[in-house]
Scaffold this motif. Structure first.
Motif, PDB file in Angstrom:
ATOM      1  N   GLU A 153       0.821  -1.207   0.000  1.00 47.65           N
ATOM      2  CA  GLU A 153       0.000   0.000   0.000  1.00 47.65           C
ATOM      3  C   GLU A 153       0.860   1.263   0.000  1.00 47.65           C
ATOM      4  OE1 GLU A 153      -2.328  -3.398   1.293  1.00 47.65           O
ATOM      5  OE2 GLU A 153      -0.383  -2.614   1.947  1.00 47.65           O
ATOM      6  N   ASP A 154       1.891   1.279   0.833  1.00 47.86           N
ATOM      7  CA  ASP A 154       2.774   2.452   0.885  1.00 47.86           C
ATOM      8  C   ASP A 154       3.566   2.603  -0.409  1.00 47.86           C
ATOM      9  OD1 ASP A 154       1.879   3.041   3.409  1.00 47.86           O
ATOM     10  OD2 ASP A 154       3.600   2.159   4.448  1.00 47.86           O
ATOM     11  N   GLU A 159       4.475   5.457  -5.855  1.00 48.88           N
ATOM     12  CA  GLU A 159       4.781   5.072  -7.232  1.00 48.88           C
ATOM     13  C   GLU A 159       5.026   6.270  -8.150  1.00 48.88           C
ATOM     14  OE1 GLU A 159       2.654   2.788 -10.972  1.00 48.88           O
ATOM     15  OE2 GLU A 159       2.392   1.955  -8.968  1.00 48.88           O
ATOM     16  N   SER A 160       4.166   7.246  -8.130  1.00 50.62           N
ATOM     17  CA  SER A 160       4.327   8.406  -9.022  1.00 50.62           C
ATOM     18  C   SER A 160       5.654   9.115  -8.774  1.00 50.62           C
ATOM     19  CB  SER A 160       3.162   9.389  -8.828  1.00 50.62           C
ATOM     20  OG  SER A 160       1.954   8.806  -9.228  1.00 50.62           O
ATOM     21  N   LEU A 169      11.703   0.058 -14.068  1.00 47.57           N
ATOM     22  CA  LEU A 169      10.366  -0.356 -14.482  1.00 47.57           C
ATOM     23  C   LEU A 169       9.613  -1.188 -13.450  1.00 47.57           C
ATOM     24  CD1 LEU A 169       8.334  -1.468 -16.994  1.00 47.57           C
ATOM     25  CD2 LEU A 169       9.918  -3.373 -16.845  1.00 47.57           C
ATOM     26  N   ILE A 170      10.278  -2.089 -12.767  1.00 43.70           N
ATOM     27  CA  ILE A 170       9.614  -3.035 -11.895  1.00 43.70           C
ATOM     28  C   ILE A 170       8.883  -2.335 -10.751  1.00 43.70           C
ATOM     29  CG2 ILE A 170      11.589  -3.444 -10.364  1.00 43.70           C
ATOM     30  CD1 ILE A 170       9.268  -6.182 -11.781  1.00 43.70           C
ATOM     31  N   TYR A 171       9.293  -1.112 -10.411  1.00 48.92           N
ATOM     32  CA  TYR A 171       8.630  -0.341  -9.364  1.00 48.92           C
ATOM     33  C   TYR A 171       7.337   0.320  -9.848  1.00 48.92           C
ATOM     34  CZ  TYR A 171      12.868  -0.710  -6.495  1.00 48.92           C
ATOM     35  OH  TYR A 171      13.925  -1.171  -5.753  1.00 48.92           O
ATOM     36  N   HIS A 172       7.049   0.268 -11.133  1.00 50.29           N
ATOM     37  CA  HIS A 172       5.860   0.924 -11.684  1.00 50.29           C
ATOM     38  C   HIS A 172       4.673  -0.042 -11.561  1.00 50.29           C
ATOM     39  CE1 HIS A 172       8.620   3.543 -14.514  1.00 50.29           C
ATOM     40  NE2 HIS A 172       9.179   3.296 -13.336  1.00 50.29           N
ATOM     41  N   TYR A 173       4.288  -0.327 -10.328  1.00 49.86           N
ATOM     42  CA  TYR A 173       3.337  -1.399 -10.066  1.00 49.86           C
ATOM     43  C   TYR A 173       2.010  -1.199 -10.798  1.00 49.86           C
ATOM     44  CZ  TYR A 173       6.548  -2.270  -6.145  1.00 49.86           C
ATOM     45  OH  TYR A 173       7.655  -2.511  -5.371  1.00 49.86           O
TER      46      TYR A 173
END
Length: 318
Positions: A153-154, A159-160, A169-173
């Motif tokens: 959730e955090d 993300e933005s 890229l992998i962090y752009h859930y």
């Protein structure tokens, strides 16, 4: 959205140049690693030994990547065209030559012109997955590699900011799970595009692989020996030391490598590592309320994608 062609690269200057005539273009955490492994078993298909070269996306990416341990990712990205060509130097006797880079779909505005410039009009295979599950799998991937300290959730809240700061890229859930516009662009810009659902690949691998082989124009009666082993699994390691030993270049592993290679084949080592990884990874559970929020966020896009692909995606909304 039709994207303008760039002037094609003249590859004639490279003697005996072999380049891909098909791509597995994504999406990340949808089963591209598994599909890559399965179709590489076909005698008429050459898949680059290096999966995820990311040459195509690298031509439009900004470096350095700024997320935790992103420098590890950046080190193995192929940025030079000559190095990219070198990945396919042994593909001369194969009918179909391909590579898999799971970010090609997501960065479509940059990658489509690069594909046209270097490869022309290759066949495109895209793997999609329930977008909520894909998002959470990406989160578990980073938990696995000790690159995500936050709760899911955090992390979504951040993300933005992370995208703005050029995290990998992998962090752009959330963002990577928005498939409609990228798929639409690929369908509009390339003649032959096949979309595979991860759920179908898992339940009926031989049927799906037969369809992929037919799409690629190779013998679709060929039966893949191993179409059940899952590759690049996500989850929280029960033993972080064991995970790092197997997959993160641990010094002890590097020390033992010559001895292990003397007594075992590459296939044996890989299969053993995957089996140990599967046993070592515990699956986390997404918060049901968060899953509901994401499902509602993706709902309209899923319905549009159903019409675009003429496919039943109702299971993604259950």
């Amino acid at each position: 959205m039709t994207i303008a062609n760039e002037q094609p690269v003249n590859t004639k200057q490279h003697t005996d140049t072999i380049l891909p005539n098909f791509l597995i273009a994504g999406s990340a955490k949808c089963g591209t690693s598994s599909l890559h492994s399965y179709i590489a078993q076909h005698p008429d298909i050459f898949m680059s030994r290096k999966k995820e070269p990311r040459f195509i996306s690298s031509q439009g990416m900004s470096f350095p990547l700024n997320g935790p341990l992103d420098y590890r990712v950046e080190k193995w990205i192929v940025k030079n065209f000559d190095d990219y060509i070198n990945l396919f130097k042994d593909a001369g006797d194969y009918k179909m030559v391909g590579e898999s880079s799971a970010d090609t779909l997501y960065f479509y505005k940059h990658t489509i012109p690069v594909i046209k410039k270097y490869l022309g009009n290759p066949k495109i295979v895209i793997v999609l997955r329930n977008p909520v599950k894909r998002s959470f799998s990406a989160y578990q991937h980073l938990v696995r590699d000790a690159r995500e300290p936050l709760s899911f959730e955090d992390a979504l809240q951040k993300e933005s900011e992370r995208i703005k700061n050029n995290w990998e890229l992998i962090y752009h859930y959330r963002a990577v799970s928005h498939y409609y516009e990228p798929i639409k662009a690929f369908l509009e810009n390339f003649t032959d595009v096949k979309v595979v659902l991860n759920e179908d690949l898992a339940k009926q691998p031989h049927r799906v692989l037969s369809e992929v082989f037919e799409f690629l124009g190779v013998d679709n009666a060929f039966k893949v020996a191993d179409s059940t082993t899952k590759h690049n699994l996500s989850g929280k390691p029960r033993s972080q030391w064991l995970h790092e030993f197997l997959f993160e270049g641990h010094p002890l592993r590097n020390f033992l490598r010559p001895v292990v290679r003397f007594f075992t084949s590459s296939k044996q080592r890989k299969n053993l590592s995957l089996k140990i990884q599967q046993k070592n990874l515990a699956q986390l559970e997404i918060n049901p309320e968060m899953a509901s929020v994401l499902k509602n966020e993706f709902r309209d896009e899923i319905l549009k994608l159903e019409k675009l692909l003429n496919r039943d995606l109702s299971s993604w909304l259950k």
